[in-house]
Design a protein around this motif. Structure first.
Motif, PDB file in Angstrom:
ATOM      1  N   LEU A  34       0.827  -1.203   0.000  1.00 37.85           N
ATOM      2  CA  LEU A  34       0.000   0.000   0.000  1.00 37.85           C
ATOM      3  C   LEU A  34       0.864   1.258   0.000  1.00 37.85           C
ATOM      4  CD1 LEU A  34      -2.806   1.156  -0.063  1.00 37.85           C
ATOM      5  CD2 LEU A  34      -2.883   0.962   2.422  1.00 37.85           C
ATOM      6  N   ALA A  35       1.997   1.217   0.690  1.00 34.30           N
ATOM      7  CA  ALA A  35       2.931   2.352   0.672  1.00 34.30           C
ATOM      8  C   ALA A  35       3.508   2.534  -0.735  1.00 34.30           C
ATOM      9  CB  ALA A  35       4.049   2.146   1.688  1.00 34.30           C
ATOM     10  N   THR A  36       3.800   1.438  -1.406  1.00 32.55           N
ATOM     11  CA  THR A  36       4.289   1.510  -2.785  1.00 32.55           C
ATOM     12  C   THR A  36       3.237   2.138  -3.688  1.00 32.55           C
ATOM     13  OG1 THR A  36       5.654  -0.447  -2.445  1.00 32.55           O
ATOM     14  CG2 THR A  36       5.175   0.144  -4.724  1.00 32.55           C
ATOM     15  N   ALA A  37       1.992   1.713  -3.533  1.00 31.85           N
ATOM     16  CA  ALA A  37       0.903   2.280  -4.328  1.00 31.85           C
ATOM     17  C   ALA A  37       0.724   3.762  -4.015  1.00 31.85           C
ATOM     18  CB  ALA A  37      -0.389   1.520  -4.054  1.00 31.85           C
ATOM     19  N   SER A  38       0.864   4.135  -2.745  1.00 31.36           N
ATOM     20  CA  SER A  38       0.742   5.532  -2.349  1.00 31.36           C
ATOM     21  C   SER A  38       1.836   6.384  -2.988  1.00 31.36           C
ATOM     22  CB  SER A  38       0.793   5.654  -0.827  1.00 31.36           C
ATOM     23  OG  SER A  38       0.653   6.995  -0.427  1.00 31.36           O
ATOM     24  N   ASN A  39       3.043   5.846  -3.068  1.00 29.29           N
ATOM     25  CA  ASN A  39       4.140   6.570  -3.714  1.00 29.29           C
ATOM     26  C   ASN A  39       3.890   6.740  -5.209  1.00 29.29           C
ATOM     27  OD1 ASN A  39       5.607   7.007  -1.370  1.00 29.29           O
ATOM     28  ND2 ASN A  39       6.695   5.068  -1.544  1.00 29.29           N
ATOM     29  N   LEU A  40       3.306   5.744  -5.848  1.00 25.85           N
ATOM     30  CA  LEU A  40       2.941   5.876  -7.259  1.00 25.85           C
ATOM     31  C   LEU A  40       1.890   6.966  -7.437  1.00 25.85           C
ATOM     32  CD1 LEU A  40       2.749   2.115  -8.296  1.00 25.85           C
ATOM     33  CD2 LEU A  40       4.450   3.793  -9.042  1.00 25.85           C
ATOM     34  N   ARG A  41       0.951   7.022  -6.517  1.00 28.43           N
ATOM     35  CA  ARG A  41      -0.083   8.052  -6.556  1.00 28.43           C
ATOM     36  C   ARG A  41       0.531   9.437  -6.419  1.00 28.43           C
ATOM     37  NH1 ARG A  41      -3.250  11.135  -2.948  1.00 28.43           N
ATOM     38  NH2 ARG A  41      -2.033  10.429  -1.192  1.00 28.43           N
ATOM     39  N   ALA A  43       3.316  10.344  -7.373  1.00 20.91           N
ATOM     40  CA  ALA A  43       4.031  10.651  -8.612  1.00 20.91           C
ATOM     41  C   ALA A  43       3.075  10.879  -9.785  1.00 20.91           C
ATOM     42  CB  ALA A  43       5.000   9.518  -8.943  1.00 20.91           C
ATOM     43  N   GLY A  44       1.763  10.874  -9.516  1.00 23.46           N
ATOM     44  CA  GLY A  44       0.777  11.157 -10.562  1.00 23.46           C
ATOM     45  C   GLY A  44      -0.018   9.961 -11.032  1.00 23.46           C
ATOM     46  N   GLY A  45       0.281   8.784 -10.504  1.00 23.79           N
ATOM     47  CA  GLY A  45      -0.458   7.590 -10.906  1.00 23.79           C
ATOM     48  C   GLY A  45      -1.860   7.576 -10.319  1.00 23.79           C
ATOM     49  N   ILE A  46      -2.745   6.886 -11.005  1.00 31.03           N
ATOM     50  CA  ILE A  46      -4.114   6.700 -10.535  1.00 31.03           C
ATOM     51  C   ILE A  46      -4.332   5.208 -10.354  1.00 31.03           C
ATOM     52  CG2 ILE A  46      -6.555   6.951 -11.102  1.00 31.03           C
ATOM     53  CD1 ILE A  46      -5.759   9.429 -12.750  1.00 31.03           C
ATOM     54  N   ILE A  47      -4.767   4.822  -9.168  1.00 33.96           N
ATOM     55  CA  ILE A  47      -4.947   3.412  -8.845  1.00 33.96           C
ATOM     56  C   ILE A  47      -6.398   3.195  -8.451  1.00 33.96           C
ATOM     57  CG2 ILE A  47      -4.221   1.538  -7.325  1.00 33.96           C
ATOM     58  CD1 ILE A  47      -1.591   3.337  -6.978  1.00 33.96           C
ATOM     59  N   VAL A  48      -7.087   2.280  -9.157  1.00 31.47           N
ATOM     60  CA  VAL A  48      -8.490   1.988  -8.873  1.00 31.47           C
ATOM     61  C   VAL A  48      -8.653   0.482  -8.825  1.00 31.47           C
ATOM     62  CG1 VAL A  48     -10.865   2.221  -9.675  1.00 31.47           C
ATOM     63  CG2 VAL A  48      -9.222   4.066 -10.104  1.00 31.47           C
ATOM     64  N   LYS A  49      -9.256  -0.004  -7.753  1.00 30.69           N
ATOM     65  CA  LYS A  49      -9.523  -1.437  -7.640  1.00 30.69           C
ATOM     66  C   LYS A  49     -10.772  -1.624  -6.784  1.00 30.69           C
ATOM     67  CE  LYS A  49      -7.629  -5.854  -6.219  1.00 30.69           C
ATOM     68  NZ  LYS A  49      -6.504  -6.578  -5.664  1.00 30.69           N
ATOM     69  N   GLY A  50     -11.758  -2.311  -7.314  1.00 27.14           N
ATOM     70  CA  GLY A  50     -12.952  -2.636  -6.557  1.00 27.14           C
ATOM     71  C   GLY A  50     -13.903  -1.481  -6.301  1.00 27.14           C
ATOM     72  N   ILE A  51     -13.798  -0.432  -7.091  1.00 21.32           N
ATOM     73  CA  ILE A  51     -14.674   0.737  -6.963  1.00 21.32           C
ATOM     74  C   ILE A  51     -15.414   0.910  -8.279  1.00 21.32           C
ATOM     75  CG2 ILE A  51     -14.745   3.254  -6.646  1.00 21.32           C
ATOM     76  CD1 ILE A  51     -13.819   1.803  -4.139  1.00 21.32           C
ATOM     77  N   ASP A  52     -16.735   1.123  -8.237  1.00 18.18           N
ATOM     78  CA  ASP A  52     -17.449   1.336  -9.489  1.00 18.18           C
ATOM     79  C   ASP A  52     -17.975   2.758  -9.666  1.00 18.18           C
ATOM     80  OD1 ASP A  52     -19.618   1.289  -7.789  1.00 18.18           O
ATOM     81  OD2 ASP A  52     -20.496  -0.531  -8.614  1.00 18.18           O
ATOM     82  N   LEU A  53     -17.790   3.609  -8.645  1.00 16.77           N
ATOM     83  CA  LEU A  53     -18.110   5.024  -8.784  1.00 16.77           C
ATOM     84  C   LEU A  53     -17.320   5.806  -7.743  1.00 16.77           C
ATOM     85  CD1 LEU A  53     -19.843   7.371  -9.949  1.00 16.77           C
ATOM     86  CD2 LEU A  53     -21.462   6.912  -8.115  1.00 16.77           C
ATOM     87  N   ALA A  54     -16.632   6.825  -8.178  1.00 15.76           N
ATOM     88  CA  ALA A  54     -15.916   7.724  -7.282  1.00 15.76           C
ATOM     89  C   ALA A  54     -15.938   9.111  -7.920  1.00 15.76           C
ATOM     90  CB  ALA A  54     -14.482   7.258  -7.062  1.00 15.76           C
ATOM     91  N   VAL A  55     -16.432  10.080  -7.187  1.00 13.66           N
ATOM     92  CA  VAL A  55     -16.529  11.445  -7.698  1.00 13.66           C
ATOM     93  C   VAL A  55     -16.071  12.396  -6.605  1.00 13.66           C
ATOM     94  CG1 VAL A  55     -18.078  13.219  -8.602  1.00 13.66           C
ATOM     95  CG2 VAL A  55     -18.522  10.815  -9.128  1.00 13.66           C
TER      96      VAL A  55
END
Length: 70
Positions: A34-41, A43-55
């Motif tokens: 999760l820390a690795t994913a947070s660091n990617l975020r 840096a501008g990355g977008i990570i989506v898993k198991g969500i079908d709507l987010a606004v």
């Protein structure tokens, strides 16, 4: 069905843990993958898993009014 989500929004450096059953949102200190994913975020990355709507909206009032600016 999952009732806990991790949230990160632009301009907010930290992550948040929302427990839908408990009705709480608390700061989350990510570790491991999760820390690795947070660091990617960060840096501008977008990570989506198991969500079908987010606004992202500017306030609860906007969300409660039903306004959606897609």
């Amino acid at each position: 069905m999952t009732k806990v989500v991790i949230i990160g929004i632009p301009g907010e450096t930290g992550l948040w843990l929302a427990d839908l059953d408990a009705g709480t949102v608390t700061p989350l200190n990510p570790t491991g993958d999760l820390a690795t994913a947070s660091n990617l975020r960060k840096a501008g990355g977008i990570i989506v898993k198991g969500i079908d709507l987010a606004v992202a909206v500017s306030s609860a009032q906007v969300a409660l009014s039903g306004h959606f600016d897609g």
